[in-house]
Write a protein that holds these residues in place. Sequence first.
Motif, PDB file in Angstrom:
ATOM      1  N   THR A 113     -59.594  -2.862 -10.535  1.00  0.00           N
ATOM      2  CA  THR A 113     -58.242  -3.330 -10.864  1.00  0.00           C
ATOM      3  C   THR A 113     -57.265  -2.158 -10.928  1.00  0.00           C
ATOM      4  O   THR A 113     -56.194  -2.187 -10.301  1.00  0.00           O
ATOM      5  CB  THR A 113     -58.234  -4.074 -12.225  1.00  0.00           C
TER       6      THR A 113
ATOM      7  N   GLU B 261     -59.210   7.881 -15.991  1.00  0.00           N
ATOM      8  CA  GLU B 261     -60.526   7.235 -16.068  1.00  0.00           C
ATOM      9  C   GLU B 261     -61.409   8.064 -16.993  1.00  0.00           C
ATOM     10  O   GLU B 261     -61.596   9.250 -16.781  1.00  0.00           O
ATOM     11  CB  GLU B 261     -61.122   7.117 -14.667  1.00  0.00           C
TER      12      GLU B 261
ATOM     13  N   VAL C 128     -62.636 -13.637 -12.879  1.00  0.00           N
ATOM     14  CA  VAL C 128     -63.490 -12.457 -13.103  1.00  0.00           C
ATOM     15  C   VAL C 128     -63.990 -11.807 -11.818  1.00  0.00           C
ATOM     16  O   VAL C 128     -64.454 -10.671 -11.836  1.00  0.00           O
ATOM     17  CB  VAL C 128     -64.723 -12.775 -13.992  1.00  0.00           C
TER      18      VAL C 128
END
Length: 511
Positions: free
Chosen positions: A54, A75, A489
């Motif tokens: 995403t 990240e 999802v």
Amino acid sequence: MDRAGPRRHRDAHVHPPGGRLDRPDLLGHRGREEAAVTAPNGSHDVVVIGGGITGLTAAYQITKQAPGRSVVVLERAERVGGIVGSRHQQGFTVDTGPHGFVVYGPGGVGDLADELDLGDELLLATDEAQKLLLLRNDEELLTLPTTPREFLRSPLLSARGKLRVALEPLVRRDLREEPVYEFTARRFGWELARTLAVPAVLGVTGGDARRLSIDAKFAYVRYLEERYGSILLGALRVQLRGTQTGRFYVPRLPKFGEFGMRLHTFRGHGMQRLIDALEKALAGQIRLGTRAERLERRTAADGRRWRIVLEDGAALEADHVILALPSYTAAEFLEPHLPDAASALASVPHPDVRVVALAYRRDDVRREPGGIGFLTIPTDRTRILATIHTSTIFPEQAPEDMVLIRTLAGGVQDPAFSSLSSDEAVRMVHQDLVHIFGVHGEPVFAFDHLWRRAIPEYPLGHRDRIADVLRDVAGSGGLHVAGNTYHGVGINDCVRDARRVAADVAGELTG
Ligand SMILES: Cc1cc2nc3c(=O)[nH]c(=O)nc-3n(C[C@H](O)[C@H](O)[C@H](O)COP(=O)(O)OP(=O)(O)OC[C@H]3O[C@@H](n4cnc5c(N)ncnc54)[C@H](O)[C@@H]3O)c2cc1C
């Protein structure tokens, strides 16, 4: 915020032949990179927190749509990809999270692959992937019917159960929100709900059909009831004529496994290829090993901005912050600013699931694992919730003389499975496969990965709560959320959600 942070997953374990347990570098470490388009003082137009599919897609789309703006991805791990990743060993490719994707609606993974020039690398699953099986009574493998003729001949349901399914068009429309189980039982009868709804929800998400909202998770099925008064008649009509509505894009309802709904991965690499391509496209914009800890609102002479405080105490500033995180982590960032939204996001359940992949010599497997895999009707004996027959649907992911089976276990049905040691988990799954496929040799390769709180379960009221969350967030002046909690999802859903948020941000940057 908890400094240790939520543990998303435990170490993955690979068991090589001989049974010794290694602790491998799961997906490869990469060095830290510094953001290329960085204004002075760590100031950016956009900071994306979370480098899963995403976050990477959102950053990539904004960079394309608003060129020249500074966009950076933070990240916390030493690799990007989050749940998406593949491991290559001894001639096997094992996806640690998603094993593939189906394309539906515009703007999904298929379009992203084209934008990244990966179109030629797409690998379509074999025709066997059109066949889904159900394990009944621990040993009976039934092929799920895909046509009315197959349905009538199938031993899946009793004659009475079949008649009840056939009466579905006569069932009164009732649009109150319901769990998947109740919805299936009301429209098609209890037998189908027990036989199919429970295993399908467990095997795909590890969740509970009695909790999962049909409206939030399978909105399209509910739409068929709303629009046509019947799922069967609605599906038939859409299949014949196609439809395009403001809410759903369905050119024609594909049969299970038909092209368009067919499973794809990437040739030679598995799902990791998509991540590698995004990482390359975002070269210099990703900071690995960088854990964001909290958000502060800052008022400066040049307006209000967001200050992103990192774990090491350093800080960045940005006009826009995208939280591309599991919803319970996004909730921690939102809590001081939007407590209602934070509490709604924190309440979304995320069961643990475990991926155990085992490979055997083909000669050691009496019964060929056909089809894409099987779902199970839960019993005390079988611990596996679902399988993917990797070497059957993607033959290149295993040597020719080997059979590779990926299994999913744990979930709400079997929370104790998460506390098994890796050796125990592998042994349990092996025992199940011995029983089901007549395996008479030891695994030549075993892989085990526990995903803690990885797949959100959409409970009753989810859709309305998420609408409220998105409204609150939209009014925050620069905060955004995207990921697998909001509009589906699957990675196709995540990519589409990333585009949604990217379009909002790019619109504000360029408008
Ligand atoms: C076992 C399993 C099998 C699946 N199979 C399929 C499938 O076959 N097909 C399919 O379509 N979908 C599948 N899914 C679902 C799909 O993979 C996920 O929904 C999707 O990958 C979620 O991506 P994401 O980027 O939203 O989140 P994530 O992948 O969770 O990424 C979030 C990222 O944020 C990072 N992060 C967290 N906290 C911080 C912080 N404080 N600071 C900085 N970074 C942080 C994490 O390290 C992570 O990299 C599967 C999921 C699982 C678990």
